[in-house]
Design a protein around this motif. Structure first.
Motif, short mmCIF file in Angstrom:
data_model
loop_
_atom_site.label_atom_id
_atom_site.label_comp_id
_atom_site.label_asym_id
_atom_site.label_seq_id
_atom_site.Cartn_x
_atom_site.Cartn_y
_atom_site.Cartn_z
N PRO A 198 8.76 23.03 -32.06
CA PRO A 198 9.56 24.22 -31.68
C PRO A 198 10.64 23.90 -30.67
N GLN A 199 10.44 22.85 -29.86
CA GLN A 199 11.44 22.49 -28.85
C GLN A 199 12.73 21.96 -29.48
N LEU A 200 12.67 21.57 -30.76
CA LEU A 200 13.85 21.09 -31.47
C LEU A 200 14.48 22.18 -32.33
N ASN A 201 13.84 23.32 -32.40
CA ASN A 201 14.25 24.37 -33.33
C ASN A 201 15.34 25.27 -32.73
N GLN A 202 16.42 24.63 -32.28
CA GLN A 202 17.51 25.35 -31.61
C GLN A 202 18.80 25.25 -32.43
N PRO A 203 19.37 26.37 -32.82
CA PRO A 203 20.62 26.33 -33.57
C PRO A 203 21.81 26.07 -32.64
N ALA A 204 22.93 25.76 -33.26
CA ALA A 204 24.19 25.70 -32.51
C ALA A 204 24.76 27.12 -32.43
N TRP A 205 25.65 27.36 -31.44
CA TRP A 205 26.26 28.69 -31.33
C TRP A 205 27.71 28.58 -30.88
N ALA A 227 17.96 17.23 -47.35
CA ALA A 227 17.61 17.93 -46.12
C ALA A 227 16.10 17.90 -45.93
N LEU A 228 15.67 17.49 -44.74
CA LEU A 228 14.24 17.39 -44.45
C LEU A 228 13.72 18.52 -43.58
N ALA A 229 14.57 19.03 -42.69
CA ALA A 229 14.17 20.12 -41.81
C ALA A 229 15.42 20.74 -41.20
N ILE A 230 15.30 22.01 -40.83
CA ILE A 230 16.42 22.70 -40.19
C ILE A 230 15.96 23.30 -38.86
N ALA A 231 16.91 23.46 -37.97
CA ALA A 231 16.67 24.15 -36.70
C ALA A 231 17.15 25.59 -36.88
N TRP A 232 16.22 26.50 -37.13
CA TRP A 232 16.55 27.88 -37.44
C TRP A 232 15.28 28.72 -37.32
N PRO A 233 15.40 30.01 -37.02
CA PRO A 233 14.20 30.84 -36.84
C PRO A 233 13.31 30.94 -38.07
N PHE A 265 21.03 15.90 -30.26
CA PHE A 265 20.03 16.42 -31.19
C PHE A 265 19.17 15.26 -31.71
N GLY A 266 19.82 14.16 -32.09
CA GLY A 266 19.08 12.99 -32.56
C GLY A 266 18.21 12.37 -31.47
N GLU A 267 18.75 12.30 -30.26
CA GLU A 267 17.98 11.73 -29.15
C GLU A 267 16.79 12.62 -28.81
N ALA A 268 16.99 13.92 -28.84
CA ALA A 268 15.89 14.84 -28.57
C ALA A 268 14.79 14.69 -29.62
N PHE A 269 15.20 14.49 -30.86
CA PHE A 269 14.23 14.25 -31.94
C PHE A 269 13.41 12.99 -31.66
N LYS A 270 14.08 11.91 -31.30
CA LYS A 270 13.37 10.65 -31.04
C LYS A 270 12.43 10.77 -29.84
N LEU A 274 18.29 27.30 -48.80
CA LEU A 274 17.47 26.08 -48.84
C LEU A 274 16.00 26.47 -48.66
N PRO A 275 15.42 27.18 -49.61
CA PRO A 275 14.07 27.72 -49.43
C PRO A 275 12.97 26.69 -49.32
N ASP A 276 13.22 25.47 -49.79
CA ASP A 276 12.19 24.44 -49.75
C ASP A 276 12.26 23.57 -48.49
N VAL A 277 13.23 23.85 -47.64
CA VAL A 277 13.39 23.04 -46.42
C VAL A 277 12.75 23.76 -45.25
N PRO A 278 11.73 23.16 -44.63
CA PRO A 278 11.02 23.84 -43.53
C PRO A 278 11.83 23.82 -42.23
N THR A 279 11.48 24.72 -41.34
CA THR A 279 12.07 24.70 -40.00
C THR A 279 11.35 23.66 -39.15
N LEU A 280 11.99 23.25 -38.08
CA LEU A 280 11.36 22.28 -37.17
C LEU A 280 10.16 22.91 -36.46
#
Length: 329
Positions: free
Chosen positions: A250-257, A226-232, A173-178, A238-244
């Motif tokens: 959007p390519q980073l906006n993938q949750p775990a399952w 928290a700066l950003a979350i991967a979520w739809p 996840f960190g490498e994909a971000f970088k 956490l209403p003040d935290v934006p999604t990626l």
């Protein structure tokens, strides 16, 4: 008289055949008629184990037979997944799928992994999705996601980010971000996300890429930002935290399952029984509430839909590993 005997014999044969098929139908409909073993490929107490126990306990009630969780941790989930892949395809040994076992391990260990995630299993359903989060120590000189990215760009190689281990899903996840942001930071691997979160709170590392449940308490307490979350969409918690996706990635906006698998060769009829039981369990208010306490949202999608999710993460992990030249050395 002979004709009468022939008719009687024919009727007897038909009745016997009907009885045989009827008995087979009854035997098949009896599944399950004993306890079902569910291999969790990680140690007790982690997110995978917790989600598995919440859902399978209710599934057992629906099925009328206990679903017994057995933890088989080690090698990033490969030990448990390998055992599950070799199990008899009779519906009595199942396993839990994670991004680590189905995508990250195959990408990082392409030559010596003792199972094939795409060929050795049949997906049943995705139990639940969990948000991923990008977070920093409160002293980090960035209040927003955009400021965080800019800091990394202005000071390449200065800052650190922790993960649950080399070639773990959080590392990727960190490498994909970088790779997506064109930034550089020093990766610090830990033996699990817990120690990494502890050091992020203490300031020994600057940032953390994590599954939200592991960090939610520290975020709520103000010990991590928290700066950003991967979520739809944005979370109510956490209403003040934006999604990626909102931040333009959007390519980073993938949750775990966490989902349910059966060994290759398991009859479709058994897959259907298990899927129906899982869907019923995931609609239970107590199950939903228990999952939400873990920061998870129930899924219950179809086997085909879950197979698609697995393949997407499988391809994602291979791309990240290849681009980053990541190895388990």
């Amino acid at each position: 008289m002979k004709n009468l005997h022939r008719k009687f014999a024919a009727l007897t044969l038909v009745a016997g055949v009907a009885s045989m098929f009827g008995a087979a139908g009854v035997a098949h409909a009896a599944y399950p008629d004993k306890a079902i073993r569910v291999i969790v490929p990680f140690a007790p107490g982690g997110s995978t184990d917790i989600v598995a126990r919440i859902v399978t306990q209710k599934m057992g009630e629906v099925l009328g037979q206990a679903m017994v969780v057995e933890n088989k941790g080690g090698a990033g989930g490969a030990i448990g997944a390998s055992e599950a892949a070799r199990a008899e395809p009779d519906g009595y040994t199942l396993s839990i799928a994670t991004v680590s076992t189905m995508a990250v391990n195959p990408a990082c260990r392409p030559k010596d992994l003792p199972y094939d995630p795409l060929k050795d299993f049949l997906p049943v359903t995705n139990f639940a999705n969990v948000p991923n989060v990008i977070e920093v120590n409160p002293k980090f000189p960035a209040k927003t996601f955009k400021e965080f990215v800019q800091q990394l760009k202005d000071h390449p190689g200065k800052y650190t980010h922790g993960s649950s281990g080399t070639c773990s899903v959080l590392h990727l996840f960190g490498e994909a971000f970088k790779q997506a942001t064109g930034t550089e930071a020093i990766h610090v691997p830990y033996k699990g996300s817990g120690p990494a979160v502890t050091d992020a709170v203490g300031g020994q590392i600057d940032s953390m890429f994590d599954n939200l449940p592991s960090s939610m308490g520290q975020i709520k307490a103000g010990k991590l930002r928290a700066l950003a979350i991967a979520w739809p969409e944005r979370l109510k918690a956490l209403p003040d935290v934006p999604t990626l996706a909102e931040e333009g990635y959007p390519q980073l906006n993938q949750p775990a399952w966490y989902g349910l698998l059966a060994p290759k060769g398991t009859p479709k009829e058994i897959i259907d029984v298990l899927h129906d039981a899982a869907v019923k369990a995931l609609k239970d208010p107590e199950v939903i509430a228990s999952l939400e306490k873990q920061g998870a949202a129930p899924s219950g999608n179809t086997p085909d839909e879950f197979a698609k999710e697995i393949k997407e993460q499988y391809d994602w992990a291979h791309e990240v590993v290849k681009k980053g030249n990541i190895t388990l050395e």
